[in-house]
Design a protein around this motif. Structure first.
Motif, PDB file in Angstrom:
ATOM      1  N   ALA A   1       0.837  -1.206   0.000  1.00 12.65           N
ATOM      2  CA  ALA A   1       0.000   0.000   0.000  1.00 12.65           C
ATOM      3  C   ALA A   1       0.867   1.250   0.000  1.00 12.65           C
ATOM      4  O   ALA A   1       0.617   2.197  -0.758  1.00 12.65           O
ATOM      5  CB  ALA A   1      -0.932  -0.009   1.214  1.00 12.65           C
TER       6      ALA A   1
ATOM      7  N   SER B   1      -5.040   6.210   1.726  1.00 15.89           N
ATOM      8  CA  SER B   1      -4.791   4.856   2.221  1.00 15.89           C
ATOM      9  C   SER B   1      -5.520   4.686   3.547  1.00 15.89           C
ATOM     10  O   SER B   1      -5.299   5.449   4.479  1.00 15.89           O
ATOM     11  CB  SER B   1      -3.282   4.636   2.407  1.00 15.89           C
TER      12      SER B   1
ATOM     13  N   ARG C   1      -6.761  -0.338   2.069  1.00 19.65           N
ATOM     14  CA  ARG C   1      -7.214  -0.137   0.692  1.00 19.65           C
ATOM     15  C   ARG C   1      -6.737   1.239   0.218  1.00 19.65           C
ATOM     16  O   ARG C   1      -6.648   2.175   1.027  1.00 19.65           O
ATOM     17  CB  ARG C   1      -8.743  -0.198   0.595  1.00 19.65           C
ATOM     18  N   LEU C   2      -6.449   1.343  -1.069  1.00 18.29           N
ATOM     19  CA  LEU C   2      -6.161   2.646  -1.660  1.00 18.29           C
ATOM     20  C   LEU C   2      -7.435   3.143  -2.340  1.00 18.29           C
ATOM     21  O   LEU C   2      -8.016   2.449  -3.172  1.00 18.29           O
ATOM     22  CB  LEU C   2      -5.023   2.556  -2.672  1.00 18.29           C
TER      23      LEU C   2
END
Length: 306
Positions: free
Chosen positions: A90, A107, A118-119
């Motif tokens: 990430a 992020s 998660r981005l």
């Protein structure tokens, strides 16, 4: 039409559409190679962002997934979200994407110090506020409750059970938080909720009930920081992890050997308990915390003061 001509044709149409506010049909979504060019990337940005992420240590499949997601966000002018990523992946992909002018990146793992993240990606010119996407559209939380009083289960037990019912969608699963004898809480992507609620009915043979809970109800431990000093005979990962977390060296080695990704070195799953640690490294042990190596000195007896 050659690949190079097709590339510049698509970039030109994308830029023209942005100027005129008009949508053009393109044969495929632009790749991040096209996005980089179309976004007038800075001179030091590698033209191929997938390759740039791989150079940063990201697995090729992960890099391709992240950059395709970014390409989707740029083409559709709305936000797009990656799977949950290991922290090192990430961070590396975020570094690459932040070099692309016009790309907004956030992020997030559902709570402040989540490990898997998660981005959330979008075109910068479509983002009015600091929040790129509605939180509830990116994250959900599940309670997995049962009677674990006489058979405590680990994060690995919960993850294994989830893998078995997630239909190959484990990338939509974030952190698992153990809540003692009551079970666990799991951060997930909202689209996976119905599958887990209907199919996740046991953990290691113990019957469980799975239900949606508010993200605000997650039992997240408050971060506590403590500075430690230790003298060790070696710089092996299991020795440093043991000293930092106050657990046995054999337990750390066993967690590494399990292959479940419970021990991370600089955010990446480590394969060998004998991996050598250096100044600046971080060792994360799932469910325990993170050790940051701030300094290493060799003592007069040839040992290591950390």
């Amino acid at each position: 039409m050659t690949a190079q001509l097709m590339l510049f044709r698509n970039v030109f149409l994308s830029l023209l559409a942005a100027q005129l506010g008009t949508a053009f049909f393109l044969p495929t979504l632009p790749t991040l190679r096209q996005v980089s060019l179309g976004a007038r990337a800075s001179d030091d940005l590698p033209v191929d962002c997938v390759e740039a992420a791989i150079i940063e240590g990201v697995d090729q499949n992960v890099a391709s997934h992240v950059m395709a997601t970014a390409g989707e966000a740029m083409a559709k002018r709305t936000y797009a979200v990656t799977d949950f990523l290991d922290p090192a992946d990430a961070l590396a992909c975020e570094r690459v994407l932040k070099k692309v002018t016009g790309v907004a990146v956030d992020s997030n793992g559902g709570f402040g110090h989540a490990v898997r993240r998660r981005l959330i990606l979008a075109r910068q010119d479509t983002v009015d506020e600091e929040v790129i996407a509605p939180f509830e559209e990116v994250f959900s939380a599940l309670s997995v409750s049962g009677d674990f009083l006489f058979q405590p289960c680990t994060v690995e037990n919960f993850e294994q059970a989830i893998r078995e019912v997630a239909n190959g969608q484990f990338g939509l699963v974030g952190d698992v938080i153990i809540v003692g004898e009551r079970g666990a809480q799991v951060v997930i992507a909202p689209e996976l909720a119905d599958v887990l609620i209907s199919k996740l009915d046991s953990i290691a043979g113990i019957e469980v009930k799975t239900s949606i809970i508010p993200i605000a109800d997650l039992c997240v431990r408050e971060l506590r920081r403590k500075e430690l000093n230790s003298v060790e005979a070696s710089l092996r990962l299991d020795a440093i992890g043991s000293a930092g977390m106050g657990m046995s060296r054999s337990k750390v080695a066993k967690m590494v050997k399990s292959g479940n990704g419970d021990v991370l070195l600089n955010g990446k799953p480590v394969k060998s308990a004998s991996a050598s640690i250096k100044e600046g490294d971080t060792v994360t042990i799932r469910g325990k915390g993170l050790v940051e190596i701030r300094g290493i000195e060799v003592t007069a007896k040839g040992r290591y003061r950390i």
